[in-house]
Structures are given as structure tokens and as C-alpha cells.
Design a protein around this motif. Structure first.
Motif, PDB file in Angstrom:
ATOM      1  N   UNK A 154      -4.949  -2.385  -0.771  1.00 48.63           N
ATOM      2  CA  UNK A 154      -3.518  -2.693  -0.552  1.00 48.63           C
ATOM      3  C   UNK A 154      -2.915  -2.486   0.759  1.00 48.63           C
ATOM      4  N   UNK A 188       8.679  -1.032  -1.827  1.00 48.91           N
ATOM      5  CA  UNK A 188       7.785  -1.414  -0.761  1.00 48.91           C
ATOM      6  C   UNK A 188       6.978  -2.348  -1.724  1.00 48.91           C
ATOM      7  N   UNK A 230       6.551  -2.189  -5.441  1.00 50.73           N
ATOM      8  CA  UNK A 230       6.677  -0.981  -6.125  1.00 50.73           C
ATOM      9  C   UNK A 230       8.067  -0.420  -5.613  1.00 50.73           C
ATOM     10  N   UNK A 273      -6.400  -5.161  -7.663  1.00 51.57           N
ATOM     11  CA  UNK A 273      -6.158  -3.839  -7.224  1.00 51.57           C
ATOM     12  C   UNK A 273      -7.453  -3.234  -6.770  1.00 51.57           C
ATOM     13  N   UNK A 274      -8.607  -3.871  -7.062  1.00 55.51           N
ATOM     14  CA  UNK A 274      -9.767  -3.461  -6.839  1.00 55.51           C
ATOM     15  C   UNK A 274     -10.163  -3.128  -5.213  1.00 55.51           C
ATOM     16  N   UNK A 275      -9.215  -3.707  -4.456  1.00 55.30           N
ATOM     17  CA  UNK A 275      -9.534  -3.681  -2.944  1.00 55.30           C
ATOM     18  C   UNK A 275      -8.135  -2.870  -2.373  1.00 55.30           C
ATOM     19  N   UNK A 325       3.230 -10.801 -13.290  1.00 58.70           N
ATOM     20  CA  UNK A 325       2.831  -9.774 -14.281  1.00 58.70           C
ATOM     21  C   UNK A 325       3.515  -8.383 -14.280  1.00 58.70           C
ATOM     22  N   UNK A 326       4.341  -8.107 -15.467  1.00 61.35           N
ATOM     23  CA  UNK A 326       4.943  -6.948 -15.408  1.00 61.35           C
ATOM     24  C   UNK A 326       4.309  -5.637 -15.075  1.00 61.35           C
ATOM     25  N   UNK A 327       4.881  -4.981 -14.459  1.00 67.09           N
ATOM     26  CA  UNK A 327       4.334  -3.431 -14.046  1.00 67.09           C
ATOM     27  C   UNK A 327       4.773  -2.545 -15.012  1.00 67.09           C
ATOM     28  N   UNK A 328       4.920  -1.178 -14.609  1.00 64.52           N
ATOM     29  CA  UNK A 328       5.377  -0.253 -15.516  1.00 64.52           C
ATOM     30  C   UNK A 328       6.773  -0.242 -15.705  1.00 64.52           C
ATOM     31  N   UNK A 353       0.498  -2.524   2.689  1.00 64.18           N
ATOM     32  CA  UNK A 353       2.102  -2.312   2.637  1.00 64.18           C
ATOM     33  C   UNK A 353       2.871  -2.722   3.636  1.00 64.18           C
ATOM     34  N   UNK A 354       4.081  -3.171   3.274  1.00 66.75           N
ATOM     35  CA  UNK A 354       4.912  -3.428   4.179  1.00 66.75           C
ATOM     36  C   UNK A 354       5.766  -2.235   4.530  1.00 66.75           C
ATOM     37  N   UNK A 412       4.837   6.430  -6.733  1.00 63.81           N
ATOM     38  CA  UNK A 412       4.982   5.033  -6.487  1.00 63.81           C
ATOM     39  C   UNK A 412       4.796   4.462  -7.853  1.00 63.81           C
ATOM     40  N   UNK A 413       5.644   3.764  -8.221  1.00 62.63           N
ATOM     41  CA  UNK A 413       5.759   3.035  -9.572  1.00 62.63           C
ATOM     42  C   UNK A 413       5.793   1.410  -9.347  1.00 62.63           C
ATOM     43  N   UNK A 426       3.642  -7.512 -10.370  1.00 63.68           N
ATOM     44  CA  UNK A 426       2.837  -8.104  -9.320  1.00 63.68           C
ATOM     45  C   UNK A 426       2.580  -9.550  -9.640  1.00 63.68           C
TER      46      UNK A 426
END
Lengths: 111, 113
Positions: B102, B90, B35, B98-100, B56-59, B104-105, B43-44, B48
Motif C-alpha cells: 500500500x 491517511x 485510515x 491488501x495483498x500488495x 466497502x466499510x472498514x472497522x 500512503x499519502x 491505524x484503523x 476502502x
């Protein structure tokens, strides 16, 4: 795409008071999650509430979810200075594999 | 405890440089995310990965690429850094998409001059 929207955007309270912040979203969800971010750091997961749940507790945190109003609230009871942080809600739409984060809600707890 | 580490907390690069941001997780998570966080924008999701060598591409993938050669490591690459890529980056990982939850670092604050 961003979906969760927290309200109010900034909150300043005295230590010991309760802090409440809300999150609204636009589409149906699988679950909704709340995260905390201390200044300049990564996000820390606080609590996850599923679409079939209405309320969840974790320590001093209480989260409610109203799917009919497409909104959630996070209540922090007996706030402490260490609760000063930004709080984000994140939603997961059904059939989707990515969280949509809100813009965050800054909470300042004054000792 | 799950631990997600990022290679640098602060990084300063020049326009046009190739930049590598590294992320390592120690919980054998299948899924990893990159992100960027900017004031007022939240956050964008950039990219992922749900398995080794899968992405896979995000936004907002433009200007970025990623690499996942090993399960524990997910790299974000800025092929030719530009000033509008100055941001907080991030990394996160999770065991069930994403169901669970996340994890973060600590983030990398990148400044491109």
C-alpha cells in the motif's frame, strides 16, 4: 480489526547499533508487511514477506517470519539518525482483503 | 514513483460542519483506502474501495461516508464533524488489494473544534 502487535513499543539506540523489533499476531496470515512512518508523515512500505518465506533482506533491513510462533522480527543494521521513526507491522489473513496494522514501535537513533 | 496526494496537510473545522478530505493517486491503482490514526490505537480502516463507485466499510465507518467517482480519486466525507473525529487521516492505494504494497499519502491532520 488490529492484529499485529509490535514489541518493544519504544527503542532508543546509538547510531551504528542494530535495532530489532518484533511483531506477534494471532491468526494465520497470507503475508506480513513492515512500514515506516516519520514524524507527522504518511507510512512508507519497507518490506513484504509471504507466509511461505522465512527471511527476507532489503539493504540494511532483515525481516524474519516464524509462522509456527506467529511472529516476525525486523532488524535494522548499522542504524542512522534518519532511521528515527515509528515502525508498523501489518498482517493480511488468508481470504481477507484488509491489512491489520499494529500500534507501532517508536525507534530513536541518537547521533 | 507512485504518488498519493491529499488535499490538505492541516485542517481545522467546527463541530457540525461537513468536511471533505480528498485523495488522488497517479498509478492507476484499483484499490484505495482511508485510515485514521490515533495515539495508542494505531491505524484503523474507515472505508476502502476496490473499483470506481464501489466501496466497502472498514472497522470504523460510523460518521463517515466515501465517494469514488473516478479511479484516481477517493474522497472521505464527514457529514457532521464532531470533536471525536479529530485525528490524522491517511489515504492509501494499491494495485492488488491488501495483498500488495500500500502506498500512503502524507496525511491530513484534522482538528474539529
Amino acid at each position: 480489526s488490529q492484529q499485529g502487535e509490535e514489541d518493544p513499543q519504544a527503542l532508543s539506540i546509538q547510531e551504528g547499533e542494530n535495532a530489532t523489533m518484533n511483531c506477534s499476531y494471532k491468526t494465520s496470515i497470507n503475508n506480513l508487511q513492515w512500514y515506516r512512518q516519520n514524524s507527522g508523515r504518511g507510512l512508507v512500505h519497507l518490506i513484504l514477506i509471504r507466509s511461505n518465506e522465512r527471511e527476507k533482506h532489503s539493504g540494511r533491513l532483515r525481516v524474519t517470519l516464524d509462522t509456527s510462533k506467529k511472529s516476525s522480527s525486523l532488524l535494522i543494521t548499522a542504524s542512522r539518525a534518519a532511521d528515527t521513526a515509528s515502525y508498523f507491522c501489518a498482517t493480511l489473513p488468508p481470504g481477507n482483503n484488509r491489512l491489520a496494522f499494529g500500534k507501532g514501535n517508536q525507534v530513536v537513533v541518537i547521533p | 514513483d507512485v504518488k498519493v496526494t491529499q488535499s490538505s496537510r492541516y485542517l481545522v473545522k467546527r463541530t457540525g460542519e461537513k468536511v471533505f478530505l480528498e485523495c488522488v493517486q497517479d498509478m492507476d491503482h484499483e484499490n484505495m483506502f482511508w485510515y485514521r490514526q490515533d495515539p495508542g490505537l494505531g491505524l484503523r480502516l474507515i472505508y476502502f474501495s476496490y473499483d470506481v463507485k464501489m466501496k466497502e466499510k472498514g472497522d470504523i465507518p460510523e460518521g463517515y461516508s466515501v465517494s469514488r467517482e473516478k479511479k484516481e480519486r477517493f474522497s472521505l466525507i464527514l457529514e457532521s464533524a464532531s470533536t471525536n473525529q479529530t485525528s490524522m487521516y491517511l489515504c492509501a492505494s494499491s494495485s492488488a488489494g491488501a495483498r500488495d504494497t500500500q502506498y500512503f499519502g502524507p496525511g491530513t491532520r484534522l482538528t474539529v473544534l
